[in-house]
Design a protein around this motif. Structure first.
Motif, mmCIF file in Angstrom:
data_model
loop_
_atom_site.group_PDB
_atom_site.id
_atom_site.type_symbol
_atom_site.label_atom_id
_atom_site.label_comp_id
_atom_site.label_asym_id
_atom_site.label_seq_id
_atom_site.Cartn_x
_atom_site.Cartn_y
_atom_site.Cartn_z
ATOM 1 N N ILE A 32 0.869 -1.175 0.000
ATOM 2 C CA ILE A 32 0.000 0.000 0.000
ATOM 3 C C ILE A 32 0.908 1.227 0.000
ATOM 4 C CG2 ILE A 32 -1.638 1.411 1.305
ATOM 5 C CD1 ILE A 32 -2.881 -1.091 2.409
ATOM 6 N N VAL A 33 0.617 2.185 -0.860
ATOM 7 C CA VAL A 33 1.357 3.446 -0.895
ATOM 8 C C VAL A 33 0.472 4.543 -0.317
ATOM 9 C CG1 VAL A 33 2.304 5.231 -2.396
ATOM 10 C CG2 VAL A 33 2.822 2.832 -2.843
ATOM 11 N N SER A 34 1.023 5.311 0.618
ATOM 12 C CA SER A 34 0.337 6.475 1.173
ATOM 13 C C SER A 34 1.143 7.708 0.797
ATOM 14 C CB SER A 34 0.236 6.348 2.702
ATOM 15 O OG SER A 34 -0.286 7.526 3.275
ATOM 16 N N SER A 35 0.523 8.666 0.109
ATOM 17 C CA SER A 35 1.268 9.784 -0.480
ATOM 18 C C SER A 35 0.560 11.108 -0.245
ATOM 19 C CB SER A 35 1.427 9.555 -1.985
ATOM 20 O OG SER A 35 1.853 10.716 -2.649
ATOM 21 N N ASP A 36 1.365 12.160 0.002
ATOM 22 C CA ASP A 36 0.807 13.518 0.102
ATOM 23 C C ASP A 36 0.825 14.198 -1.260
ATOM 24 O OD1 ASP A 36 3.528 13.876 -0.124
ATOM 25 O OD2 ASP A 36 3.699 15.344 1.488
ATOM 26 N N ILE A 37 0.601 13.447 -2.313
ATOM 27 C CA ILE A 37 0.604 13.970 -3.673
ATOM 28 C C ILE A 37 -0.316 15.181 -3.774
ATOM 29 C CG2 ILE A 37 -1.237 12.384 -4.386
ATOM 30 C CD1 ILE A 37 0.172 12.215 -7.119
ATOM 31 N N GLY A 38 0.169 16.186 -4.460
ATOM 32 C CA GLY A 38 -0.614 17.407 -4.592
ATOM 33 C C GLY A 38 -0.126 18.524 -3.698
ATOM 34 N N ASP A 59 2.316 -6.897 -5.565
ATOM 35 C CA ASP A 59 0.860 -6.959 -5.479
ATOM 36 C C ASP A 59 0.382 -5.666 -4.830
ATOM 37 O OD1 ASP A 59 0.660 -9.447 -6.652
ATOM 38 O OD2 ASP A 59 0.746 -10.526 -4.754
ATOM 39 N N LEU A 60 -0.095 -4.769 -5.648
ATOM 40 C CA LEU A 60 -0.485 -3.432 -5.177
ATOM 41 C C LEU A 60 -1.890 -3.510 -4.575
ATOM 42 C CD1 LEU A 60 0.586 -0.556 -5.043
ATOM 43 C CD2 LEU A 60 -0.382 -0.158 -7.322
ATOM 44 N N ASP A 61 -1.973 -3.292 -3.255
ATOM 45 C CA ASP A 61 -3.238 -3.421 -2.533
ATOM 46 C C ASP A 61 -3.942 -2.097 -2.302
ATOM 47 O OD1 ASP A 61 -2.962 -6.129 -2.389
ATOM 48 O OD2 ASP A 61 -2.681 -6.251 -0.225
ATOM 49 N N GLY A 62 -3.222 -0.982 -2.429
ATOM 50 C CA GLY A 62 -3.886 0.288 -2.171
ATOM 51 C C GLY A 62 -2.997 1.471 -2.461
ATOM 52 N N MET A 63 -3.630 2.614 -2.766
ATOM 53 C CA MET A 63 -2.953 3.888 -2.945
ATOM 54 C C MET A 63 -3.791 4.942 -2.214
ATOM 55 S SD MET A 63 -1.691 3.632 -6.959
ATOM 56 C CE MET A 63 -3.334 3.232 -7.588
ATOM 57 N N ALA A 107 -10.133 1.223 -8.123
ATOM 58 C CA ALA A 107 -10.897 0.651 -7.018
ATOM 59 C C ALA A 107 -10.110 0.634 -5.710
ATOM 60 C CB ALA A 107 -11.341 -0.774 -7.378
ATOM 61 N N ILE A 108 -8.797 0.619 -5.777
ATOM 62 C CA ILE A 108 -7.986 0.575 -4.551
ATOM 63 C C ILE A 108 -7.392 1.939 -4.203
ATOM 64 C CG2 ILE A 108 -7.440 -1.873 -4.816
ATOM 65 C CD1 ILE A 108 -4.651 -1.004 -5.838
ATOM 66 N N THR A 109 -7.839 2.995 -4.877
ATOM 67 C CA THR A 109 -7.382 4.355 -4.586
ATOM 68 C C THR A 109 -8.312 4.973 -3.545
ATOM 69 O OG1 THR A 109 -6.476 4.606 -6.809
ATOM 70 C CG2 THR A 109 -6.883 6.617 -5.559
ATOM 71 N N LYS A 110 -7.755 5.401 -2.431
ATOM 72 C CA LYS A 110 -8.552 5.855 -1.292
ATOM 73 C C LYS A 110 -8.110 7.231 -0.811
ATOM 74 C CE LYS A 110 -10.341 1.712 -1.380
ATOM 75 N NZ LYS A 110 -11.740 1.490 -1.841
ATOM 76 N N GLN A 111 -9.052 7.968 -0.250
ATOM 77 C CA GLN A 111 -8.734 9.260 0.363
ATOM 78 C C GLN A 111 -8.429 9.050 1.833
ATOM 79 O OE1 GLN A 111 -8.425 12.518 -0.988
ATOM 80 N NE2 GLN A 111 -7.523 12.726 1.050
ATOM 81 N N GLY A 112 -7.257 9.502 2.247
ATOM 82 C CA GLY A 112 -6.920 9.458 3.657
ATOM 83 C C GLY A 112 -7.379 10.718 4.357
ATOM 84 N N GLY A 113 -6.744 11.029 5.471
ATOM 85 C CA GLY A 113 -7.123 12.219 6.222
ATOM 86 C C GLY A 113 -6.925 13.482 5.406
ATOM 87 N N THR A 114 -7.725 14.476 5.681
ATOM 88 C CA THR A 114 -7.586 15.762 4.998
ATOM 89 C C THR A 114 -6.955 16.809 5.905
ATOM 90 O OG1 THR A 114 -9.884 16.279 5.584
ATOM 91 C CG2 THR A 114 -9.482 15.364 3.400
ATOM 92 N N LEU A 147 4.123 1.860 2.354
ATOM 93 C CA LEU A 147 5.154 2.803 1.946
ATOM 94 C C LEU A 147 4.594 4.207 2.139
ATOM 95 C CD1 LEU A 147 6.291 1.054 -1.384
ATOM 96 C CD2 LEU A 147 6.906 0.510 0.997
ATOM 97 N N VAL A 148 5.146 4.940 3.105
ATOM 98 C CA VAL A 148 4.605 6.247 3.481
ATOM 99 C C VAL A 148 5.434 7.329 2.816
ATOM 100 C CG1 VAL A 148 3.959 7.779 5.365
ATOM 101 C CG2 VAL A 148 3.812 5.297 5.669
#
Length: 428
Positions: A32-38, A59-63, A107-114, A147-148
């Protein structure tokens, strides 16, 4: 001759794993990749291009789009890159049927905290934090690698909501500048989850774009014009983001392409690390000055007890180099400001507030890089915590551990260049 060169390049592009791995990877890693993209930095966009052209190797489980300042709904930035991937997908899948479909990625692209976490280090559950928990509980014997690439807030939230997931998590955190924007969340994890398996790369990642072989087409700008521009929709997208290579988050993925990711002390494109000493933490209940010395990348807590009544809706921020970090009032009226210095130098700050007892307060401190002997002081309380090698011999421009990445620069960039050919031309 041109035909021979084309066939040779296609052969290179068909390699399934980097040349660093001498054989097929023993295990495909769950990621899973967690990114502050943007945010203000372009390297997350570039790292996503790299991630997608290597998406058949893991095996990419999430972004997950994680917090960054006032930005909102940065999930859209990931979806736009997937649109570019969709253009190249027919070519990519001709080399490997393991490339996920564009719809599977959406489908595995998610919004984290804002927003960054408050003083507790956590807040409300998010789509991203829930997804981390859900993936960790899947019936799969492999660890789940997180991966943060930005703030670590969604991980902190997930650990707070379900501490049992620690048994399945392996974390590679690109810290340094990212830590200062999620200092409360990091502080919560360090204090309450010391048994977490984590690589904290505060500086090692810099070896991806600094040092190493920078000659010819391996120069950061020349590489973009030679090996990315004109190489499919993803290559053109990369070139449109910035005219030079940075990709500071990419070492976390490259680390997983090595032969022994379970052993951070071994060599890999993503670095080599040492057991961490106790994460440094400093509390000042008075205004510090530049005579006060802290360790770079440590956590600094400033505590102010202002006189006079607090106004309704009192707010305060720590202003450092024109950047603002929110302050938090506790139940006893004291205000807490959490900061993490990302460079070795003297810092000054000022507090901006509508509380007369806080507004205009000033101070400073000096941060110094970890001493080399810290590598001989692993903390028993943090048995699975790894960090940058403080040996000066592996530093670039004073940044710890960077040569553990930059020494492989020619290998990992040549491999990336070969991968980009997949976007340009289908397999013969």
């Amino acid at each position: 001759m041109k035909t021979f060169r084309f066939l040779l390049l296609c052969a290179l592009a068909s390699l399934a794993v980097p040349t660093f791995a001498t054989a097929a990877l023993p295990t495909r890693q769950r990621v899973i990749v967690s990114s502050d993209i943007g945010g203000t930095d372009f390297d997350d966009f570039q790292s996503f291009v790299h991630l997608l052209v290597y998406a058949d190797a893991v095996d990419l489980d999430g972004m997950i789009a994680s917090p960054y300042g006032p930005a909102r709904n940065r999930k859209e930035n990931i979806l736009k890159i997937i649109d570019r991937y969709a253009v190249d997908y027919p070519n990519l899948k001709s080399y490997s049927d393991r490339y996920p479909t564009p719809d599977a990625l959406r489908a595995i692209t998610k919004q984290g905290g804002t927003d960054s976490a408050d003083l507790r280090g956590f807040g409300e559950r998010t789509e991203g934090s829930d997804w981390i928990i859900r993936c960790a509980h899947r019936d799969d014997p492999r660890p789940l690698w997180l991966l943060v690439w930005g703030g670590i807030d969604d991980l902190a939230q997930a650990l707070h909501d379900d501490p049992s997931i620690k048994a399945k998590l392996h974390v590679y955190f690109i810290g340094g500048p990212n830590k200062k924007w999620s200092a409360t969340a990091y502080d919560y994890i360090a204090r309450h989850h010391p048994d977490l398996w984590i690589i904290e790369a505060n500086a090692t990642y810099r070896g991806w774009f600094a040092g190493g072989n920078q000659t010819g087409d391996l120069d950061n700008a020349a590489f973009v014009t030679t090996h990315l521009k004109g190489h499919g929709a993803l290559g053109d997208y990369f070139a449109s983001i910035a005219p030079k290579v940075k990709m500071g988050d990419t070492p976390s993925l490259a680390y997983l392409l090595g032969a022994t990711p379970e052993n951070p002390a071994s060599d890999s494109w993503g670095g080599r690390f040492v057991r961490a000493w106790a994460p440094p933490r400093y509390v000042f209940d008075h205004a510090p000055t530049t005579a006060d010395v802290v360790e770079t990348y440590g956590i600094v807590e400033l505590v102010y007890r202002p006189t006079g009544p607090a106004p309704a809706g009192a707010k305060a921020a720590l202003v450092v180099e024109r950047q603002e970090f929110p302050g938090f009032a506790d139940d006893h009226g004291a205000w807490h400001f959490i900061f993490s210095p990302k460079d070795a130098k003297s810092w000054s700050y000022q507090i901006k507030s509508n509380h007369p007892g806080l507004d205009g307060q000033t101070g400073g401190l000096t941060s110094r890089m970890p001493a080399p002997e810290r590598a001989q002081q692993p903390a028993a309380r943090y048995p699975n915590w790894w960090t940058d090698d403080p040996d000066p011999a592996v530093a670039e421009a004073g940044q710890p551990g960077t040569r553990h990445v930059s020494r492989w620069r020619e290998e990992f960039l040549r491999d990336f260049a070969a991968r980009m050919l997949r976007c340009q031309t289908p397999k013969p």
